[in-house]
Design a protein around this motif. Structure first.
Motif, PDB file in Angstrom:
ATOM      1  N   ILE A 178       0.833  -1.206   0.000  1.00 37.96           N
ATOM      2  CA  ILE A 178       0.000   0.000   0.000  1.00 37.96           C
ATOM      3  C   ILE A 178       0.862   1.249   0.000  1.00 37.96           C
ATOM      4  CG2 ILE A 178      -1.656   1.321   1.383  1.00 37.96           C
ATOM      5  CD1 ILE A 178      -2.832  -1.375   2.285  1.00 37.96           C
ATOM      6  N   GLU A 179       1.934   1.242   0.789  1.00 36.98           N
ATOM      7  CA  GLU A 179       2.860   2.376   0.846  1.00 36.98           C
ATOM      8  C   GLU A 179       3.521   2.614  -0.511  1.00 36.98           C
ATOM      9  OE1 GLU A 179       6.100   5.022   2.198  1.00 36.98           O
ATOM     10  OE2 GLU A 179       4.017   4.690   2.727  1.00 36.98           O
ATOM     11  N   THR A 180       3.897   1.553  -1.190  1.00 34.14           N
ATOM     12  CA  THR A 180       4.621   1.678  -2.452  1.00 34.14           C
ATOM     13  C   THR A 180       3.710   2.062  -3.605  1.00 34.14           C
ATOM     14  OG1 THR A 180       6.189  -0.009  -1.695  1.00 34.14           O
ATOM     15  CG2 THR A 180       6.177   0.498  -4.051  1.00 34.14           C
ATOM     16  N   PHE A 181       2.517   1.509  -3.644  1.00 34.85           N
ATOM     17  CA  PHE A 181       1.665   1.684  -4.816  1.00 34.85           C
ATOM     18  C   PHE A 181       0.363   2.443  -4.526  1.00 34.85           C
ATOM     19  CE2 PHE A 181       4.108  -2.265  -5.538  1.00 34.85           C
ATOM     20  CZ  PHE A 181       4.819  -1.866  -6.658  1.00 34.85           C
ATOM     21  N   ALA A 182      -0.387   2.019  -3.525  1.00 36.47           N
ATOM     22  CA  ALA A 182      -1.732   2.566  -3.334  1.00 36.47           C
ATOM     23  C   ALA A 182      -1.715   4.051  -2.967  1.00 36.47           C
ATOM     24  CB  ALA A 182      -2.470   1.765  -2.262  1.00 36.47           C
ATOM     25  N   PHE A 183      -0.879   4.441  -1.994  1.00 34.58           N
ATOM     26  CA  PHE A 183      -0.850   5.848  -1.582  1.00 34.58           C
ATOM     27  C   PHE A 183      -0.403   6.776  -2.714  1.00 34.58           C
ATOM     28  CE2 PHE A 183      -0.315   4.695   3.191  1.00 34.58           C
ATOM     29  CZ  PHE A 183      -1.690   4.539   3.297  1.00 34.58           C
ATOM     30  N   PRO A 184       0.723   6.482  -3.404  1.00 33.93           N
ATOM     31  CA  PRO A 184       1.123   7.370  -4.505  1.00 33.93           C
ATOM     32  C   PRO A 184       0.099   7.427  -5.634  1.00 33.93           C
ATOM     33  CG  PRO A 184       2.970   6.004  -3.820  1.00 33.93           C
ATOM     34  CD  PRO A 184       1.758   5.462  -3.134  1.00 33.93           C
ATOM     35  N   ILE A 185      -0.502   6.279  -5.968  1.00 35.98           N
ATOM     36  CA  ILE A 185      -1.501   6.266  -7.044  1.00 35.98           C
ATOM     37  C   ILE A 185      -2.726   7.071  -6.636  1.00 35.98           C
ATOM     38  CG2 ILE A 185      -3.112   4.790  -8.302  1.00 35.98           C
ATOM     39  CD1 ILE A 185      -0.932   2.650  -8.352  1.00 35.98           C
ATOM     40  N   ALA A 186      -3.153   6.920  -5.384  1.00 36.68           N
ATOM     41  CA  ALA A 186      -4.311   7.677  -4.904  1.00 36.68           C
ATOM     42  C   ALA A 186      -4.037   9.178  -4.947  1.00 36.68           C
ATOM     43  CB  ALA A 186      -4.662   7.245  -3.479  1.00 36.68           C
ATOM     44  N   LEU A 187      -2.834   9.580  -4.536  1.00 38.28           N
ATOM     45  CA  LEU A 187      -2.481  11.001  -4.552  1.00 38.28           C
ATOM     46  C   LEU A 187      -2.417  11.534  -5.978  1.00 38.28           C
ATOM     47  CD1 LEU A 187      -1.653  13.548  -3.047  1.00 38.28           C
ATOM     48  CD2 LEU A 187       0.712  12.702  -3.033  1.00 38.28           C
ATOM     49  N   MET A 188      -1.812  10.757  -6.879  1.00 38.56           N
ATOM     50  CA  MET A 188      -1.714  11.178  -8.274  1.00 38.56           C
ATOM     51  C   MET A 188      -3.097  11.293  -8.910  1.00 38.56           C
ATOM     52  SD  MET A 188       0.328  12.148 -10.647  1.00 38.56           S
ATOM     53  CE  MET A 188       1.908  11.639  -9.940  1.00 38.56           C
ATOM     54  N   ALA A 189      -3.956  10.321  -8.651  1.00 39.39           N
ATOM     55  CA  ALA A 189      -5.318  10.363  -9.201  1.00 39.39           C
ATOM     56  C   ALA A 189      -6.074  11.569  -8.658  1.00 39.39           C
ATOM     57  CB  ALA A 189      -6.050   9.069  -8.869  1.00 39.39           C
ATOM     58  N   PHE A 190      -5.897  11.856  -7.388  1.00 39.55           N
ATOM     59  CA  PHE A 190      -6.556  13.009  -6.781  1.00 39.55           C
ATOM     60  C   PHE A 190      -6.104  14.302  -7.452  1.00 39.55           C
ATOM     61  CE2 PHE A 190      -6.520  16.484  -3.715  1.00 39.55           C
ATOM     62  CZ  PHE A 190      -7.828  16.490  -3.281  1.00 39.55           C
ATOM     63  N   LEU A 191      -4.795  14.449  -7.665  1.00 46.40           N
ATOM     64  CA  LEU A 191      -4.269  15.666  -8.277  1.00 46.40           C
ATOM     65  C   LEU A 191      -4.754  15.817  -9.717  1.00 46.40           C
ATOM     66  CD1 LEU A 191      -0.615  15.629  -6.896  1.00 46.40           C
ATOM     67  CD2 LEU A 191      -2.464  17.175  -6.246  1.00 46.40           C
ATOM     68  N   MET A 192      -4.772  14.723 -10.461  1.00 44.67           N
ATOM     69  CA  MET A 192      -5.246  14.779 -11.838  1.00 44.67           C
ATOM     70  C   MET A 192      -6.717  15.185 -11.890  1.00 44.67           C
ATOM     71  SD  MET A 192      -3.336  11.433 -13.480  1.00 44.67           S
ATOM     72  CE  MET A 192      -4.140  11.684 -15.074  1.00 44.67           C
ATOM     73  N   MET A 193      -7.504  14.679 -10.959  1.00 43.04           N
ATOM     74  CA  MET A 193      -8.916  15.041 -10.911  1.00 43.04           C
ATOM     75  C   MET A 193      -9.080  16.527 -10.582  1.00 43.04           C
ATOM     76  SD  MET A 193     -11.987  13.346  -8.657  1.00 43.04           S
ATOM     77  CE  MET A 193     -11.231  13.828  -7.091  1.00 43.04           C
ATOM     78  N   GLN A 194      -8.239  17.039  -9.686  1.00 46.43           N
ATOM     79  CA  GLN A 194      -8.329  18.454  -9.326  1.00 46.43           C
ATOM     80  C   GLN A 194      -7.976  19.351 -10.498  1.00 46.43           C
ATOM     81  OE1 GLN A 194      -9.812  19.132  -6.445  1.00 46.43           O
ATOM     82  NE2 GLN A 194      -9.809  16.898  -6.349  1.00 46.43           N
ATOM     83  N   MET A 195      -6.963  18.972 -11.276  1.00 46.10           N
ATOM     84  CA  MET A 195      -6.589  19.780 -12.427  1.00 46.10           C
ATOM     85  C   MET A 195      -7.730  19.877 -13.423  1.00 46.10           C
ATOM     86  SD  MET A 195      -3.659  21.057 -11.889  1.00 46.10           S
ATOM     87  CE  MET A 195      -4.290  21.192 -10.214  1.00 46.10           C
ATOM     88  N   SER A 196      -8.493  18.801 -13.545  1.00 43.75           N
ATOM     89  CA  SER A 196      -9.652  18.822 -14.439  1.00 43.75           C
ATOM     90  C   SER A 196     -10.746  19.731 -13.889  1.00 43.75           C
ATOM     91  CB  SER A 196     -10.181  17.397 -14.620  1.00 43.75           C
ATOM     92  OG  SER A 196     -11.370  17.392 -15.389  1.00 43.75           O
ATOM     93  N   LEU A 197     -10.979  19.658 -12.581  1.00 48.26           N
ATOM     94  CA  LEU A 197     -12.040  20.455 -11.974  1.00 48.26           C
ATOM     95  C   LEU A 197     -11.688  21.935 -11.893  1.00 48.26           C
ATOM     96  CD1 LEU A 197     -13.027  18.048  -9.048  1.00 48.26           C
ATOM     97  CD2 LEU A 197     -14.305  18.457 -11.162  1.00 48.26           C
ATOM     98  N   LEU A 198     -10.393  22.255 -11.858  1.00 52.53           N
ATOM     99  CA  LEU A 198      -9.964  23.643 -11.673  1.00 52.53           C
ATOM    100  C   LEU A 198      -9.536  24.327 -12.965  1.00 52.53           C
ATOM    101  CD1 LEU A 198      -7.921  23.168  -8.363  1.00 52.53           C
ATOM    102  CD2 LEU A 198     -10.190  24.201  -8.605  1.00 52.53           C
ATOM    103  N   GLN A 199      -9.867  23.741 -14.106  1.00 52.74           N
ATOM    104  CA  GLN A 199      -9.472  24.303 -15.396  1.00 52.74           C
ATOM    105  C   GLN A 199      -9.909  25.759 -15.540  1.00 52.74           C
ATOM    106  OE1 GLN A 199      -7.762  23.330 -18.186  1.00 52.74           O
ATOM    107  NE2 GLN A 199      -7.045  21.533 -17.085  1.00 52.74           N
TER     108      GLN A 199
END
Length: 220
Positions: A178-199
């Motif tokens: 989870i530390e290696t994959f899940a947390f970084p992927i979750a953070l990256m997905a969150f940031l990508m979603m925010q960039m879409s919402l904040l266009q």
């Protein structure tokens, strides 16, 4: 151009794929080392260590080497990278000294919790520290920065709590994955979603103009 003390240094761009390898490589290396030696025991200086602790100790020089290469290639390191390295070294040393894997697991909570705390402190002062760090790379209006900062503060707080729950209730094997994959992927997905919402808050820059004030400014 950035400054180190009184000595100016030039920041240089590098291949983004190489940059990602240097930033994510140490964590992947820790995972691979752990998978390889997790069931082994090692005696160092008369003390017996588990494979997890040996992998955690090995992670420190790998991280420092990657950061050294990144600094050599780009001429800069972010404050977040330096802080993360300090935490890894500190908690890695505690892990080795006390021969207790819990210290290394807690470092993730401290990193995410500190990020949430610093961003939250800025919000209480009516400021976006995120804009202070990233506005040059991502021109955006103040309203957008404040929204993103509030959301990212919550995201880091959730990740900090999640890490505490994971390492205290699940196996070491699951925590490592989870530390290696899940947390970084979750953070990256969150940031990508925010960039879409904040266009709608982004400030477009005119690369064909120079010195005409066409570039927008973020007052963060």
């Amino acid at each position: 151009m950035s400054r180190t003390g009184d000595r100016p240094t030039m920041s240089r761009d590098i291949n983004p794929i190489l940059k990602q390898i240097l930033e994510l490589g140490p964590t992947i290396a820790f995972f691979l080392i752990y998978i390889r030696i997790k069931d082994d025991m090692f005696t160092l200086g008369g003390t017996e260590y588990t494979g997890f602790i040996v992998a955690a100790i090995a992670f420190i020089p790998i991280l420092l080497a990657a950061m050294g290469i990144l600094w050599w290639l780009t001429g800069k390191l972010s404050k977040l990278q330096i802080f993360t390295a300090f935490v890894v070294i500190f908690f890695g040393a505690l892990t080795a000294w006390f021969n207790d894997e819990r210290f290394f697991k807690m470092k993730t909570t401290l990193v995410y919790g500190t990020f949430a705390g610093l961003l939250g402190l800025g919000l209480l002062r009516g400021q976006s520290y995120l804009a202070y760090i990233l506005s040059d790379m991502l021109p955006m209006r103040r309203e957008g920065w404040m929204i993103l900062t509030r959301r990212l503060t919550g995201c880091f707080a959730v990740l900090a709590v999640a890490n505490e729950v994971v390492w205290r209730t699940l196996s070491t094997d699951l925590w490592v994955k989870i530390e290696t994959f899940a947390f970084p992927i979750a953070l990256m997905a969150f940031l990508m979603m925010q960039m879409s919402l904040l266009q709608k808050y982004l400030i477009e820059t005119d690369t064909s103009a120079s010195g005409d004030g066409s570039r927008g400014k973020s007052d963060g």
